[in-house]
Motif scaffolding. Structure first.
Motif, PDB file in Angstrom:
ATOM      1  N   TYR A   5      32.822  30.057  48.049  1.00 43.41           N
ATOM      2  CA  TYR A   5      33.416  31.380  48.267  1.00 43.41           C
ATOM      3  C   TYR A   5      33.393  32.199  46.982  1.00 43.41           C
ATOM      4  O   TYR A   5      33.078  33.379  46.991  1.00 43.41           O
ATOM      5  CB  TYR A   5      34.855  31.246  48.774  1.00 43.41           C
ATOM      6  N   TYR A   6      33.711  31.567  45.883  1.00 38.17           N
ATOM      7  CA  TYR A   6      33.764  32.278  44.610  1.00 38.17           C
ATOM      8  C   TYR A   6      32.374  32.630  44.100  1.00 38.17           C
ATOM      9  O   TYR A   6      32.203  33.579  43.357  1.00 38.17           O
ATOM     10  CB  TYR A   6      34.521  31.450  43.577  1.00 38.17           C
ATOM     11  N   GLU A   7      31.369  31.860  44.489  1.00 35.70           N
ATOM     12  CA  GLU A   7      30.005  32.087  44.042  1.00 35.70           C
ATOM     13  C   GLU A   7      29.225  32.973  44.998  1.00 35.70           C
ATOM     14  O   GLU A   7      28.101  33.354  44.717  1.00 35.70           O
ATOM     15  CB  GLU A   7      29.287  30.745  43.894  1.00 35.70           C
ATOM     16  N   PHE A   8      29.793  33.306  46.131  1.00 38.21           N
ATOM     17  CA  PHE A   8      29.094  34.061  47.166  1.00 38.21           C
ATOM     18  C   PHE A   8      28.904  35.514  46.765  1.00 38.21           C
ATOM     19  O   PHE A   8      29.801  36.146  46.225  1.00 38.21           O
ATOM     20  CB  PHE A   8      29.876  33.996  48.485  1.00 38.21           C
ATOM     21  N   ARG A  14      30.899  40.124  43.538  1.00 37.43           N
ATOM     22  CA  ARG A  14      31.886  39.219  42.930  1.00 37.43           C
ATOM     23  C   ARG A  14      32.787  39.962  41.946  1.00 37.43           C
ATOM     24  O   ARG A  14      33.970  39.670  41.842  1.00 37.43           O
ATOM     25  CB  ARG A  14      31.185  38.040  42.260  1.00 37.43           C
ATOM     26  N   TRP A  15      32.225  40.950  41.228  1.00 39.89           N
ATOM     27  CA  TRP A  15      33.026  41.779  40.324  1.00 39.89           C
ATOM     28  C   TRP A  15      34.089  42.532  41.116  1.00 39.89           C
ATOM     29  O   TRP A  15      35.262  42.549  40.741  1.00 39.89           O
ATOM     30  CB  TRP A  15      32.114  42.731  39.562  1.00 39.89           C
ATOM     31  N   ASP A  16      33.678  43.130  42.230  1.00 37.64           N
ATOM     32  CA  ASP A  16      34.635  43.834  43.085  1.00 37.64           C
ATOM     33  C   ASP A  16      35.699  42.879  43.621  1.00 37.64           C
ATOM     34  O   ASP A  16      36.884  43.222  43.666  1.00 37.64           O
ATOM     35  CB  ASP A  16      33.921  44.517  44.254  1.00 37.64           C
ATOM     36  N   ARG A  17      35.284  41.691  44.038  1.00 35.03           N
ATOM     37  CA  ARG A  17      36.228  40.695  44.554  1.00 35.03           C
ATOM     38  C   ARG A  17      37.214  40.276  43.460  1.00 35.03           C
ATOM     39  O   ARG A  17      38.417  40.169  43.701  1.00 35.03           O
ATOM     40  CB  ARG A  17      35.466  39.478  45.088  1.00 35.03           C
ATOM     41  N   ALA A  18      36.714  40.060  42.255  1.00 37.45           N
ATOM     42  CA  ALA A  18      37.582  39.658  41.139  1.00 37.45           C
ATOM     43  C   ALA A  18      38.597  40.754  40.839  1.00 37.45           C
ATOM     44  O   ALA A  18      39.782  40.476  40.629  1.00 37.45           O
ATOM     45  CB  ALA A  18      36.742  39.350  39.903  1.00 37.45           C
ATOM     46  N   THR A  29      42.971  33.260  40.855  1.00 39.45           N
ATOM     47  CA  THR A  29      41.778  33.434  41.684  1.00 39.45           C
ATOM     48  C   THR A  29      40.804  34.394  41.018  1.00 39.45           C
ATOM     49  O   THR A  29      39.588  34.141  40.996  1.00 39.45           O
ATOM     50  CB  THR A  29      42.168  33.946  43.088  1.00 39.45           C
ATOM     51  N   ALA A  30      41.313  35.471  40.458  1.00 35.60           N
ATOM     52  CA  ALA A  30      40.448  36.414  39.745  1.00 35.60           C
ATOM     53  C   ALA A  30      39.731  35.707  38.599  1.00 35.60           C
ATOM     54  O   ALA A  30      38.520  35.896  38.408  1.00 35.60           O
ATOM     55  CB  ALA A  30      41.265  37.589  39.227  1.00 35.60           C
ATOM     56  N   ALA A  31      40.454  34.886  37.858  1.00 34.46           N
ATOM     57  CA  ALA A  31      39.857  34.165  36.729  1.00 34.46           C
ATOM     58  C   ALA A  31      38.761  33.222  37.204  1.00 34.46           C
ATOM     59  O   ALA A  31      37.721  33.085  36.544  1.00 34.46           O
ATOM     60  CB  ALA A  31      40.929  33.396  35.969  1.00 34.46           C
ATOM     61  N   ARG A  32      38.973  32.602  38.316  1.00 34.14           N
ATOM     62  CA  ARG A  32      37.980  31.666  38.845  1.00 34.14           C
ATOM     63  C   ARG A  32      36.665  32.394  39.156  1.00 34.14           C
ATOM     64  O   ARG A  32      35.588  31.889  38.872  1.00 34.14           O
ATOM     65  CB  ARG A  32      38.539  31.002  40.094  1.00 34.14           C
ATOM     66  N   ILE A  33      36.772  33.580  39.732  1.00 34.57           N
ATOM     67  CA  ILE A  33      35.580  34.372  40.040  1.00 34.57           C
ATOM     68  C   ILE A  33      34.941  34.892  38.750  1.00 34.57           C
ATOM     69  O   ILE A  33      33.725  34.813  38.555  1.00 34.57           O
ATOM     70  CB  ILE A  33      35.941  35.536  40.974  1.00 34.57           C
ATOM     71  N   LEU A  34      35.765  35.418  37.871  1.00 35.43           N
ATOM     72  CA  LEU A  34      35.266  35.997  36.621  1.00 35.43           C
ATOM     73  C   LEU A  34      34.620  34.960  35.721  1.00 35.43           C
ATOM     74  O   LEU A  34      33.675  35.267  34.988  1.00 35.43           O
ATOM     75  CB  LEU A  34      36.402  36.708  35.893  1.00 35.43           C
ATOM     76  N   ASP A  35      35.119  33.747  35.764  1.00 38.48           N
ATOM     77  CA  ASP A  35      34.556  32.675  34.945  1.00 38.48           C
ATOM     78  C   ASP A  35      33.064  32.509  35.243  1.00 38.48           C
ATOM     79  O   ASP A  35      32.255  32.363  34.332  1.00 38.48           O
ATOM     80  CB  ASP A  35      35.325  31.379  35.197  1.00 38.48           C
ATOM     81  N   GLU A  43      27.132  38.271  27.538  1.00 37.93           N
ATOM     82  CA  GLU A  43      27.068  39.422  26.636  1.00 37.93           C
ATOM     83  C   GLU A  43      27.840  40.626  27.162  1.00 37.93           C
ATOM     84  O   GLU A  43      28.122  41.550  26.403  1.00 37.93           O
ATOM     85  CB  GLU A  43      25.605  39.817  26.380  1.00 37.93           C
ATOM     86  N   GLN A  44      28.206  40.621  28.431  1.00 43.71           N
ATOM     87  CA  GLN A  44      28.921  41.757  29.002  1.00 43.71           C
ATOM     88  C   GLN A  44      30.408  41.686  28.661  1.00 43.71           C
ATOM     89  O   GLN A  44      31.064  40.671  28.879  1.00 43.71           O
ATOM     90  CB  GLN A  44      28.724  41.810  30.511  1.00 43.71           C
ATOM     91  N   VAL A  45      30.933  42.765  28.146  1.00 41.80           N
ATOM     92  CA  VAL A  45      32.310  42.808  27.673  1.00 41.80           C
ATOM     93  C   VAL A  45      33.315  42.961  28.814  1.00 41.80           C
ATOM     94  O   VAL A  45      34.353  42.303  28.821  1.00 41.80           O
ATOM     95  CB  VAL A  45      32.477  43.937  26.627  1.00 41.80           C
ATOM     96  N   ALA A  46      33.041  43.811  29.782  1.00 39.50           N
ATOM     97  CA  ALA A  46      34.030  44.110  30.832  1.00 39.50           C
ATOM     98  C   ALA A  46      34.484  42.881  31.614  1.00 39.50           C
ATOM     99  O   ALA A  46      35.694  42.668  31.758  1.00 39.50           O
ATOM    100  CB  ALA A  46      33.504  45.187  31.771  1.00 39.50           C
ATOM    101  N   PRO A  47      33.579  42.033  32.112  1.00 46.85           N
ATOM    102  CA  PRO A  47      34.059  40.844  32.829  1.00 46.85           C
ATOM    103  C   PRO A  47      34.851  39.899  31.931  1.00 46.85           C
ATOM    104  O   PRO A  47      35.857  39.322  32.339  1.00 46.85           O
ATOM    105  CB  PRO A  47      32.780  40.167  33.335  1.00 46.85           C
ATOM    106  N   ARG A  48      34.418  39.761  30.687  1.00 45.18           N
ATOM    107  CA  ARG A  48      35.117  38.865  29.763  1.00 45.18           C
ATOM    108  C   ARG A  48      36.506  39.409  29.434  1.00 45.18           C
ATOM    109  O   ARG A  48      37.466  38.660  29.336  1.00 45.18           O
ATOM    110  CB  ARG A  48      34.291  38.689  28.490  1.00 45.18           C
ATOM    111  N   LEU A  49      36.620  40.719  29.291  1.00 43.06           N
ATOM    112  CA  LEU A  49      37.917  41.325  29.002  1.00 43.06           C
ATOM    113  C   LEU A  49      38.864  41.186  30.192  1.00 43.06           C
ATOM    114  O   LEU A  49      40.043  40.857  30.022  1.00 43.06           O
ATOM    115  CB  LEU A  49      37.736  42.793  28.617  1.00 43.06           C
TER     116      LEU A  49
END
Length: 116
Positions: A5-8, A14-18, A29-35, A43-49
């Motif tokens: 589900y998290y990888e789908f 997935r960004w929208d879901r997170a 749950t958000a962290a699990r998706i963002l991970d 290299e992308q800052v927004a997901p890591r932040l």
């Protein structure tokens, strides 16, 4: 619910879901998706932040600190990451380490107190 589900979906889905889970205060749950997103594009800052914020809000402060340091390594003038790192260190009782980060964040945002 399995990992699938998290990888789908596409990274954008997935960004929208997170963000949806983050906004719903489902930080774990958000962290699990963002991970997964961060692993795919470190290299992308927004997901890591956002991942660091999810860790912070779920009281996983060591992980938040690690992500914030990674953001600042890539973008040393990222004001919000600097502020969050200071707050994360404060929340861990590490006030002396937090102070320089909080001062830099204030200087970057123009929030320094006026000196008479």
């Amino acid at each position: 619910m399995g990992d699938t589900y998290y990888e789908f979906g596409t990274p954008a889905e997935r960004w929208d879901r997170a963000r949806f889970f983050f906004d719903a205060r489902e930080y774990t749950t958000a962290a699990r998706i963002l991970d997964g997103l961060v692993a795919e594009a470190p290299e992308q800052v927004a997901p890591r932040l956002l991942l660091a914020r999810a860790y912070y809000h779920s009281a996983r402060l060591g992980r938040a600190e690690t992500e914030l340091l990674a953001v600042l390594e890539r973008d040393p003038v990222e004001h919000y990451a600097r502020l969050m790192l200071g707050r994360t260190l404060e929340r861990q009782g590490r006030h002396t380490e937090a102070a320089p980060h909080l001062r830099m964040a204030a200087a970057m945002s123009g929030d320094l107190p006026e000196v008479p």
